[in-house]
Design a protein around this motif. Structure first.
Motif, PDB file in Angstrom:
ATOM      1  N   PHE A  76     100.429  76.466 -56.457  1.00  0.00           N
ATOM      2  CA  PHE A  76     100.631  75.383 -57.420  1.00  0.00           C
ATOM      3  C   PHE A  76      99.410  75.248 -58.331  1.00  0.00           C
ATOM      4  CE2 PHE A  76     103.266  74.296 -53.738  1.00  0.00           C
ATOM      5  CZ  PHE A  76     104.503  74.166 -54.346  1.00  0.00           C
ATOM      6  N   ALA A  77      98.222  75.416 -57.741  1.00  0.00           N
ATOM      7  CA  ALA A  77      96.999  75.392 -58.555  1.00  0.00           C
ATOM      8  C   ALA A  77      97.031  76.507 -59.583  1.00  0.00           C
ATOM      9  CB  ALA A  77      95.768  75.519 -57.663  1.00  0.00           C
ATOM     10  N   GLY A  78      97.537  77.670 -59.201  1.00  0.00           N
ATOM     11  CA  GLY A  78      97.641  78.778 -60.138  1.00  0.00           C
ATOM     12  C   GLY A  78      98.553  78.463 -61.303  1.00  0.00           C
ATOM     13  N   GLN A  79      99.666  77.755 -61.028  1.00  0.00           N
ATOM     14  CA  GLN A  79     100.563  77.349 -62.106  1.00  0.00           C
ATOM     15  C   GLN A  79      99.854  76.413 -63.085  1.00  0.00           C
ATOM     16  OE1 GLN A  79     103.827  78.012 -62.729  1.00  0.00           O
ATOM     17  NE2 GLN A  79     104.446  79.162 -60.929  1.00  0.00           N
ATOM     18  N   ILE A  80      99.090  75.456 -62.537  1.00  0.00           N
ATOM     19  CA  ILE A  80      98.377  74.504 -63.388  1.00  0.00           C
ATOM     20  C   ILE A  80      97.321  75.223 -64.228  1.00  0.00           C
ATOM     21  CG2 ILE A  80      96.865  72.483 -63.381  1.00  0.00           C
ATOM     22  CD1 ILE A  80      98.260  71.623 -60.778  1.00  0.00           C
ATOM     23  N   VAL A 122      93.549  70.666 -50.282  1.00  0.00           N
ATOM     24  CA  VAL A 122      94.255  70.700 -51.566  1.00  0.00           C
ATOM     25  C   VAL A 122      93.267  70.964 -52.702  1.00  0.00           C
ATOM     26  CG1 VAL A 122      95.588  69.346 -53.229  1.00  0.00           C
ATOM     27  CG2 VAL A 122      96.131  69.214 -50.786  1.00  0.00           C
ATOM     28  N   PHE A 123      92.139  70.259 -52.685  1.00  0.00           N
ATOM     29  CA  PHE A 123      91.149  70.434 -53.752  1.00  0.00           C
ATOM     30  C   PHE A 123      90.451  71.787 -53.639  1.00  0.00           C
ATOM     31  CE2 PHE A 123      91.046  65.643 -53.116  1.00  0.00           C
ATOM     32  CZ  PHE A 123      92.016  65.435 -54.078  1.00  0.00           C
ATOM     33  N   GLU A 124      90.269  72.276 -52.409  1.00  0.00           N
ATOM     34  CA  GLU A 124      89.698  73.612 -52.232  1.00  0.00           C
ATOM     35  C   GLU A 124      90.609  74.678 -52.825  1.00  0.00           C
ATOM     36  OE1 GLU A 124      87.119  73.092 -48.087  1.00  0.00           O
ATOM     37  OE2 GLU A 124      89.175  73.835 -48.026  1.00  0.00           O
ATOM     38  N   ALA A 125      91.909  74.486 -52.703  1.00  0.00           N
ATOM     39  CA  ALA A 125      92.861  75.442 -53.281  1.00  0.00           C
ATOM     40  C   ALA A 125      92.635  75.579 -54.779  1.00  0.00           C
ATOM     41  CB  ALA A 125      94.294  74.995 -52.992  1.00  0.00           C
ATOM     42  N   ALA A 126      92.453  74.443 -55.443  1.00  0.00           N
ATOM     43  CA  ALA A 126      92.205  74.473 -56.884  1.00  0.00           C
ATOM     44  C   ALA A 126      90.855  75.100 -57.204  1.00  0.00           C
ATOM     45  CB  ALA A 126      92.282  73.059 -57.456  1.00  0.00           C
ATOM     46  N   ILE A 127      89.827  74.731 -56.452  1.00  0.00           N
ATOM     47  CA  ILE A 127      88.479  75.240 -56.723  1.00  0.00           C
ATOM     48  C   ILE A 127      88.426  76.759 -56.580  1.00  0.00           C
ATOM     49  CG2 ILE A 127      86.097  75.274 -55.870  1.00  0.00           C
ATOM     50  CD1 ILE A 127      86.542  72.311 -55.041  1.00  0.00           C
ATOM     51  N   MET A 128      88.952  77.270 -55.478  1.00  0.00           N
ATOM     52  CA  MET A 128      88.877  78.707 -55.239  1.00  0.00           C
ATOM     53  C   MET A 128      89.692  79.474 -56.265  1.00  0.00           C
ATOM     54  SD  MET A 128      87.255  80.647 -53.201  1.00  0.00           S
ATOM     55  CE  MET A 128      87.148  82.398 -52.815  1.00  0.00           C
ATOM     56  N   THR A 129      90.873  78.957 -56.600  1.00  0.00           N
ATOM     57  CA  THR A 129      91.725  79.633 -57.575  1.00  0.00           C
ATOM     58  C   THR A 129      91.062  79.680 -58.948  1.00  0.00           C
ATOM     59  OG1 THR A 129      93.734  78.949 -56.391  1.00  0.00           O
ATOM     60  CG2 THR A 129      93.982  79.586 -58.703  1.00  0.00           C
ATOM     61  N   VAL A 130      90.510  78.560 -59.386  1.00  0.00           N
ATOM     62  CA  VAL A 130      89.902  78.512 -60.718  1.00  0.00           C
ATOM     63  C   VAL A 130      88.626  79.344 -60.766  1.00  0.00           C
ATOM     64  CG1 VAL A 130      88.957  77.054 -62.528  1.00  0.00           C
ATOM     65  CG2 VAL A 130      90.897  76.252 -61.192  1.00  0.00           C
ATOM     66  N   CYS A 131      87.784  79.244 -59.751  1.00  0.00           N
ATOM     67  CA  CYS A 131      86.520  79.991 -59.765  1.00  0.00           C
ATOM     68  C   CYS A 131      86.769  81.494 -59.848  1.00  0.00           C
ATOM     69  CB  CYS A 131      85.688  79.654 -58.528  1.00  0.00           C
ATOM     70  SG  CYS A 131      84.870  78.040 -58.614  1.00  0.00           S
ATOM     71  N   THR A 132      87.709  81.989 -59.048  1.00  0.00           N
ATOM     72  CA  THR A 132      88.016  83.416 -59.091  1.00  0.00           C
ATOM     73  C   THR A 132      88.609  83.804 -60.436  1.00  0.00           C
ATOM     74  OG1 THR A 132      88.431  83.415 -56.701  1.00  0.00           O
ATOM     75  CG2 THR A 132      89.263  85.278 -57.955  1.00  0.00           C
ATOM     76  N   GLY A 212     106.225  85.087 -77.507  1.00  0.00           N
ATOM     77  CA  GLY A 212     107.553  84.630 -77.127  1.00  0.00           C
ATOM     78  C   GLY A 212     107.916  84.904 -75.684  1.00  0.00           C
ATOM     79  N   GLU A 213     107.119  85.713 -74.992  1.00  0.00           N
ATOM     80  CA  GLU A 213     107.386  86.008 -73.583  1.00  0.00           C
ATOM     81  C   GLU A 213     106.870  84.866 -72.715  1.00  0.00           C
ATOM     82  OE1 GLU A 213     106.198  89.297 -70.134  1.00  0.00           O
ATOM     83  OE2 GLU A 213     105.689  89.642 -72.243  1.00  0.00           O
ATOM     84  N   LYS A 214     107.625  84.497 -71.696  1.00  0.00           N
ATOM     85  CA  LYS A 214     107.243  83.414 -70.805  1.00  0.00           C
ATOM     86  C   LYS A 214     106.392  83.957 -69.665  1.00  0.00           C
ATOM     87  CE  LYS A 214     109.127  79.603 -68.064  1.00  0.00           C
ATOM     88  NZ  LYS A 214     110.381  78.932 -67.585  1.00  0.00           N
ATOM     89  N   ALA A 215     105.263  83.288 -69.396  1.00  0.00           N
ATOM     90  CA  ALA A 215     104.398  83.724 -68.310  1.00  0.00           C
ATOM     91  C   ALA A 215     105.048  83.399 -66.969  1.00  0.00           C
ATOM     92  CB  ALA A 215     103.032  83.033 -68.411  1.00  0.00           C
ATOM     93  N   ARG A 216     105.087  84.379 -66.094  1.00  0.00           N
ATOM     94  CA  ARG A 216     105.653  84.214 -64.760  1.00  0.00           C
ATOM     95  C   ARG A 216     104.745  84.893 -63.740  1.00  0.00           C
ATOM     96  NH1 ARG A 216     110.268  85.229 -67.979  1.00  0.00           N
ATOM     97  NH2 ARG A 216     111.868  83.606 -67.831  1.00  0.00           N
ATOM     98  N   VAL A 217     105.033  84.643 -62.480  1.00  0.00           N
ATOM     99  CA  VAL A 217     104.322  85.352 -61.427  1.00  0.00           C
ATOM    100  C   VAL A 217     104.770  86.812 -61.462  1.00  0.00           C
ATOM    101  CG1 VAL A 217     103.879  85.540 -58.959  1.00  0.00           C
ATOM    102  CG2 VAL A 217     104.235  83.293 -59.991  1.00  0.00           C
ATOM    103  N   PRO A 218     103.853  87.757 -61.649  1.00  0.00           N
ATOM    104  CA  PRO A 218     104.244  89.169 -61.767  1.00  0.00           C
ATOM    105  C   PRO A 218     104.507  89.801 -60.400  1.00  0.00           C
ATOM    106  CG  PRO A 218     101.871  88.952 -61.991  1.00  0.00           C
ATOM    107  CD  PRO A 218     102.406  87.554 -61.858  1.00  0.00           C
ATOM    108  N   ARG A 344      97.239  85.177 -65.001  1.00  0.00           N
ATOM    109  CA  ARG A 344      96.181  85.434 -64.022  1.00  0.00           C
ATOM    110  C   ARG A 344      96.008  84.283 -63.038  1.00  0.00           C
ATOM    111  NH1 ARG A 344      91.684  87.281 -67.192  1.00  0.00           N
ATOM    112  NH2 ARG A 344      92.840  89.237 -67.114  1.00  0.00           N
ATOM    113  N   GLY A 345      96.136  83.054 -63.513  1.00  0.00           N
ATOM    114  CA  GLY A 345      96.000  81.920 -62.606  1.00  0.00           C
ATOM    115  C   GLY A 345      97.054  81.952 -61.522  1.00  0.00           C
ATOM    116  N   ARG A 346      98.297  82.258 -61.884  1.00  0.00           N
ATOM    117  CA  ARG A 346      99.370  82.354 -60.900  1.00  0.00           C
ATOM    118  C   ARG A 346      99.060  83.431 -59.867  1.00  0.00           C
ATOM    119  NH1 ARG A 346     101.680  81.005 -65.776  1.00  0.00           N
ATOM    120  NH2 ARG A 346     103.449  79.556 -65.756  1.00  0.00           N
TER     121      ARG A 346
END
Length: 410
Positions: A76-80, A122-132, A212-218, A344-346
């Motif tokens: 979910f953090a990756g989506q945000i 929950v907050f660690e999930a966001a921190i680790m995802t964003v930092c990487t 025009g392409e929608k970003a999705r989880v690859p 990339r975030g996803r």
């Protein structure tokens, strides 16, 4: 994309350096601190809450819950991250982490502590995802990117050793005391406000999705890496969790914390040393490095099984630790090197979730292996080593045969 907090300069004029890297590496250490900082005071917590129903299960969950929350919420953090931006989420998550992390320092409720620990995860999930994600965004040149992905493993590995020592020292003042250390995230967040910026499409040479392409989880390119990362998270933490029990099993007294800590520290140094070599060996390619990493882990665990005594545990821990140091940055690179900026975030979120899910299930799986079979711990570790060897062989065959992905649309 939302406007970054206090982002007063245009991103196109900026180039990341050691200062930005240091902040992102410090942020990457927060999830590690969440896992290990309070382990030295678990006996005090067990004694304090021992008369409460289910305390024998609930107290260890104080350490385990954050990893589970990371596994659940990192996607979910990756989506945000991809939809709303990197920097804002990181700042908010760091400040919230500081608040949630210190809650147990001023309450005396096991339920309240468990709830606060869930929020920490929950907050660690966001921190680790964003930092990487930001490490990859800022350092898009392959050499620098590999350097800082390797240093991320070094920082988190050495940080774990340091945090355990700090937790033990501060814990002498009582079990409440170590929780105050989580407040360190707040001043780091304040510095991040002024030193970091929101990357944009024009800031790097990375590929982007077509207009025009929608970003999705690859999933087409992430399926296998995610599965391997779950197993890699498991093998990464097997020796970290079990090494103290293995040392005691050789006849070392359980209260000989100096000897037990020395073996753990040496294994951590082996992991950090291997991670430092990653920028230099990365040219060999993930198809080579991943089998080598799993192979070294397998060799170390099998040494623990077959070589009896303290020497077997020490040598096995060093060899397996060296493999782990190659494994972690290789897994990250395998995922992020093939993703485009807008997805990339996803991708990073799912990778983070997979790795920490592997961490969470490690004690469960090891408990099942030893409990169901009645096998001694060294034999159980050896069984994991055999599984790692099989994965190394399968990856060697699979990644040689797999076609290279087509270039992404710019």
């Amino acid at each position: 994309m939302t406007k970054p907090i206090l982002d007063v300069e245009k991103t196109s004029a900026r180039r990341a350096g050691a200062w930005q890297a240091a902040l992102l590496l410090a942020g990457s250490c927060m999830p590690v601190m969440g896992s290990v900082l309070i382990t030295p005071v678990l006996p005090q917590l067990s004694q304090h809450f021992g008369d409460q129903p289910g305390a024998d299960v609930l107290v260890p969950m104080i350490v385990a819950i954050p990893a589970l929350m990371i596994a659940i919420f990192a996607p979910f953090a990756g989506q945000i991250v991809d939809r709303l931006g990197r920097k804002n989420l990181l700042i908010v998550a760091m400040l919230a982490y500081a608040i949630a992390g210190t809650v147990p320092a001023w309450i005396d409720s096991l339920t309240g502590i468990l709830i606060s620990r869930a929020f920490v995860g929950v907050f660690e999930a966001a921190i680790m995802t964003v930092c990487t994600t930001l490490i990859v965004d800022y350092f898009h040149e392959e050499r620098r990117r590999n350097k800082y992905l390797g240093l991320q493993t070094v920082a988190t590995t050495l940080g774990a050793t340091v945090f355990i020592a700090i937790g033990g020292a501060v814990g002498s003042a009582g079990w409440h005391a170590p929780f105050w250390i989580y407040a360190i995230a707040a001043p780091i967040a304040i510095v991040m406000i002024f030193a970091l910026w929101e990357p944009g499409r024009g800031d790097s040479t990375d590929a982007h999705i077509a207009a025009g392409e929608k970003a999705r989880v690859p999933w087409r390119i992430l399926g296998l890496p995610i599965l391997v990362t779950v197993f890699g998270g498991f093998t990464f933490y097997v020796m970290i969790i079990e090494v103290s029990y293995l040392v005691v099993g050789t006849g070392v007294a359980a209260n000989d914390t100096a000897t037990i800590g020395l073996v753990s520290a040496i294994a951590s140094l082996a992991t950090a040393a291997a991670a430092l070599t990653f920028p230099r060996i990365a040219r060999a390619g993930i198809g080579v490095l991943l089998p080598v990493a799993f192979g070294l882990q397998a060799a170390g665990m099998i040494i623990v099984w077959l070589v009896s005594g303290f020497a077997g545990v020490l040598i096995g821990a060093i060899v397996a630790g060296f493999g782990s140091g190659i494994l972690l940055p290789s897994l990250v690179t395998w995922v992020v090197s093939r993703t485009r900026f807008e997805e990339r975030g996803r991708a990073t979120g799912w990778w983070t979730a997979s790795f920490f899910f592997g961490q969470f299930v490690t004690p469960i799986i090891m408990g099942v292996i030893t409990g169901a079979t009645g096998a001694p711990l060294p034999v159980a570790v050896g069984a994991v080593g055999i599984a790692a060897a099989v994965v190394a062989v399968v990856l060697t065959l699979t990644m040689r045969r797999a076609p290279k992905p087509a270039p992404a649309t710019r």
